[in-house]
Design a protein around this motif. Sequence first.
Motif, short mmCIF file in Angstrom:
data_model
loop_
_atom_site.label_atom_id
_atom_site.label_comp_id
_atom_site.label_asym_id
_atom_site.label_seq_id
_atom_site.Cartn_x
_atom_site.Cartn_y
_atom_site.Cartn_z
N VAL A 147 0.09 -1.21 0.33
CA VAL A 147 -0.27 0.30 0.13
C VAL A 147 0.68 0.77 0.02
O VAL A 147 0.83 2.51 -0.54
CB VAL A 147 -0.92 -0.19 0.44
N GLY A 148 2.25 1.54 0.68
CA GLY A 148 3.28 2.36 0.49
C GLY A 148 4.18 2.22 0.09
O GLY A 148 3.73 3.70 -0.81
N PHE A 149 3.80 1.02 -0.86
CA PHE A 149 4.76 1.08 -2.29
C PHE A 149 4.00 1.71 -3.08
O PHE A 149 4.69 2.84 -4.18
CB PHE A 149 5.46 -0.24 -2.50
N HIS A 150 3.09 2.04 -3.15
CA HIS A 150 2.09 2.37 -4.93
C HIS A 150 2.11 3.65 -4.22
O HIS A 150 1.73 4.43 -5.04
CB HIS A 150 0.61 1.22 -4.19
N ALA A 151 1.81 3.92 -3.48
CA ALA A 151 1.86 5.82 -2.57
C ALA A 151 2.98 6.22 -2.98
O ALA A 151 2.74 7.64 -4.13
CB ALA A 151 1.31 6.18 -1.68
N ALA A 152 4.19 5.62 -3.49
CA ALA A 152 5.33 6.43 -3.79
C ALA A 152 4.40 5.90 -5.27
O ALA A 152 5.55 7.03 -5.50
CB ALA A 152 6.69 4.83 -2.76
N ALA A 153 4.81 5.13 -5.84
CA ALA A 153 4.10 4.96 -7.12
C ALA A 153 3.39 6.23 -7.57
O ALA A 153 3.92 6.63 -8.80
CB ALA A 153 4.35 3.63 -7.35
N THR A 268 -6.75 27.14 -0.80
CA THR A 268 -6.94 26.57 -2.27
C THR A 268 -6.48 26.70 -2.52
O THR A 268 -5.90 26.53 -4.05
CB THR A 268 -8.53 26.23 -2.79
N LYS A 269 -6.02 28.43 -2.45
CA LYS A 269 -4.40 28.78 -3.24
C LYS A 269 -3.52 27.82 -3.89
O LYS A 269 -2.45 28.86 -4.58
CB LYS A 269 -4.55 30.51 -2.94
N LEU A 270 -2.88 27.60 -2.74
CA LEU A 270 -2.13 27.29 -2.42
C LEU A 270 -2.28 25.70 -4.02
O LEU A 270 -1.15 25.44 -4.48
CB LEU A 270 -1.45 25.89 -1.12
N PHE A 271 -3.24 25.85 -3.98
CA PHE A 271 -2.88 24.20 -4.56
C PHE A 271 -2.72 25.17 -6.40
O PHE A 271 -2.33 24.39 -7.75
CB PHE A 271 -4.35 23.52 -5.20
N VAL A 272 -3.22 26.00 -6.69
CA VAL A 272 -2.82 27.10 -7.92
C VAL A 272 -1.57 27.77 -7.89
O VAL A 272 -1.50 27.81 -9.20
CB VAL A 272 -4.05 28.16 -8.31
N MET A 273 -1.32 28.17 -6.85
CA MET A 273 0.19 29.03 -6.74
C MET A 273 1.13 27.89 -7.02
O MET A 273 1.87 27.81 -7.76
CB MET A 273 0.52 29.68 -5.66
N LYS A 274 1.30 26.45 -6.28
CA LYS A 274 2.06 25.59 -6.34
C LYS A 274 1.74 24.56 -7.45
O LYS A 274 3.29 24.03 -7.84
CB LYS A 274 2.20 25.07 -5.26
N GLU A 275 0.84 24.90 -8.25
CA GLU A 275 0.00 23.94 -9.53
C GLU A 275 1.10 22.33 -8.96
O GLU A 275 1.75 21.65 -9.62
CB GLU A 275 1.19 24.63 -10.68
N LEU A 276 0.28 22.27 -8.25
CA LEU A 276 -0.04 21.07 -7.33
C LEU A 276 -0.22 19.47 -7.97
O LEU A 276 -1.58 19.87 -8.68
CB LEU A 276 0.00 20.79 -5.81
N ASP A 277 0.03 18.29 -8.23
CA ASP A 277 -0.58 16.91 -8.21
C ASP A 277 -0.16 16.57 -7.07
O ASP A 277 -0.17 16.72 -5.80
CB ASP A 277 0.39 16.78 -9.17
N ILE A 278 -2.25 16.57 -6.86
CA ILE A 278 -2.79 15.72 -5.28
C ILE A 278 -3.76 14.63 -5.77
O ILE A 278 -4.44 14.48 -6.99
CB ILE A 278 -3.98 16.82 -5.04
N ARG A 279 -2.93 13.31 -5.95
CA ARG A 279 -3.07 12.14 -5.53
C ARG A 279 -3.83 11.17 -4.39
O ARG A 279 -3.32 11.21 -3.72
CB ARG A 279 -2.28 11.19 -6.47
N GLY A 280 -4.31 10.68 -4.83
CA GLY A 280 -5.52 9.88 -3.82
C GLY A 280 -4.39 8.56 -3.96
O GLY A 280 -4.23 8.33 -5.68
N SER A 281 -4.25 7.06 -3.52
CA SER A 281 -3.53 5.96 -3.39
C SER A 281 -4.45 4.82 -3.27
O SER A 281 -5.22 5.34 -1.72
CB SER A 281 -2.15 5.74 -2.99
N ARG A 282 -4.70 4.02 -3.11
CA ARG A 282 -5.40 2.48 -3.36
C ARG A 282 -5.59 1.62 -3.41
O ARG A 282 -4.94 1.29 -4.36
CB ARG A 282 -6.89 3.07 -3.41
N ASN A 283 -5.12 1.05 -2.52
CA ASN A 283 -4.60 -0.64 -2.22
C ASN A 283 -3.05 -0.74 -2.90
O ASN A 283 -2.56 -0.17 -2.65
CB ASN A 283 -6.15 -1.17 -3.12
N ALA A 284 -2.96 -1.65 -3.83
CA ALA A 284 -2.03 -1.60 -4.69
C ALA A 284 -1.95 -2.47 -6.28
O ALA A 284 -3.10 -3.23 -6.75
CB ALA A 284 -0.79 -2.81 -3.40
N LEU A 285 -1.34 -2.51 -7.41
CA LEU A 285 -0.81 -3.45 -8.30
C LEU A 285 0.44 -4.56 -8.25
O LEU A 285 0.81 -4.27 -7.25
CB LEU A 285 -0.61 -1.49 -9.70
N LYS A 286 -0.33 -5.31 -8.81
CA LYS A 286 0.73 -6.61 -9.05
C LYS A 286 2.61 -6.46 -8.81
O LYS A 286 3.06 -7.07 -8.08
CB LYS A 286 -0.04 -7.39 -9.85
#
Length: 345
Positions: A147-153, A268-286
């Motif tokens: 689960v943590g490895f997938h978050a790093a990916a 929310t201005k930080l989302f735009v000012m920093k041009e962030l990528d905000i991602r969820g991470s669920r479970n894992a892949l093979k």
Amino acid sequence: MKALEITAPGECRLTEVPTPQPGAGEVLLRVRTVGFCGSDLNTFRGLNPLVSYPRVPGHEIAATIEQLGEGVDGWSVGTPVLVFPYTECGKCSACRADRPNCCRYNQTLGVQREGAMSEFFAISAEKIISAEGLSFSELALVEPLTVGFHAAARGQVRDGDTVAVFGAGAIGLGAIAGAAFRGARVIAIDVDDAKLELATACGAAEAINSRTMPLHDRLQELTDGHGPDVVIEAVGLAETFVAAVEEVAFAGRVVYIGYAKAAVAYETKLFVMKELDIRGSRNALKGDFENVIKMLSSGGFPSDRIVSHQSTLDDAGETLAAWGQNPQAFTKIHVDFPLGDSLSS
């Protein structure tokens, strides 16, 4: 056979249920070790919206093959295996995008369907994975570490990145190890010095106790005033959700593994000012499973220190209740099963 059921919030019972028979394409597993997951704790607390009661928990599984169902080839009775505990429909948008880990109709063992906290368990042979040379304890650690490895990916962590991980529990330790496995410099953040010390053994180069150190100032010191390239949140608190956005570098990536337990209010201005990528991470892949197995097989990972508590099936309900009363005292609980005689003997 014996199985543990969570019958209602705050209630468990050890019960007798029929031993399953493997159908065509299935194997019958003799369960050797099962880890308790945070989802199991939330089920016990009545905080898991995906669960109906009663529910047999358990999806962090080490087992040996007891019987082969009709048509199963390439496997032998007695082989140690771990289990890929998710399902995928193959048709939804996630599956079509080659991301079956977040299948819209996923059913994880012990959550939407019965888990493996029982003496025997039948499952499709396509869902078992062998990892020669790993102990039962290590086999049962593979899934939570993935689960943590997938978050790093998901954070596209690469060699040379600086990655901050909020939380040094079992899932956070997987994220720390996963980011270090990809060549990143990892900063572990927690409020428990003992867990931070373990985080360094799992690959963190730096550790910050945010209860005793000024978090922002220390992160700025460690990143020459830029902030981490990637922040992975593995705590599930509103304040750490917000801190991830505040502390990440401009053009950085934020990855959320768990669910915040309260509504989160952002600037929310930080989302735009920093041009962030905000991602969820669920479970894992093979592929995440393959990488964790590779890491564990290479040695050096402190598997024995990750497991803070061991239990038997008879005592598993009491151990789960104790975890619920004092979660900070636990990192990973393993429930170990006796070897037993073969059903065919």
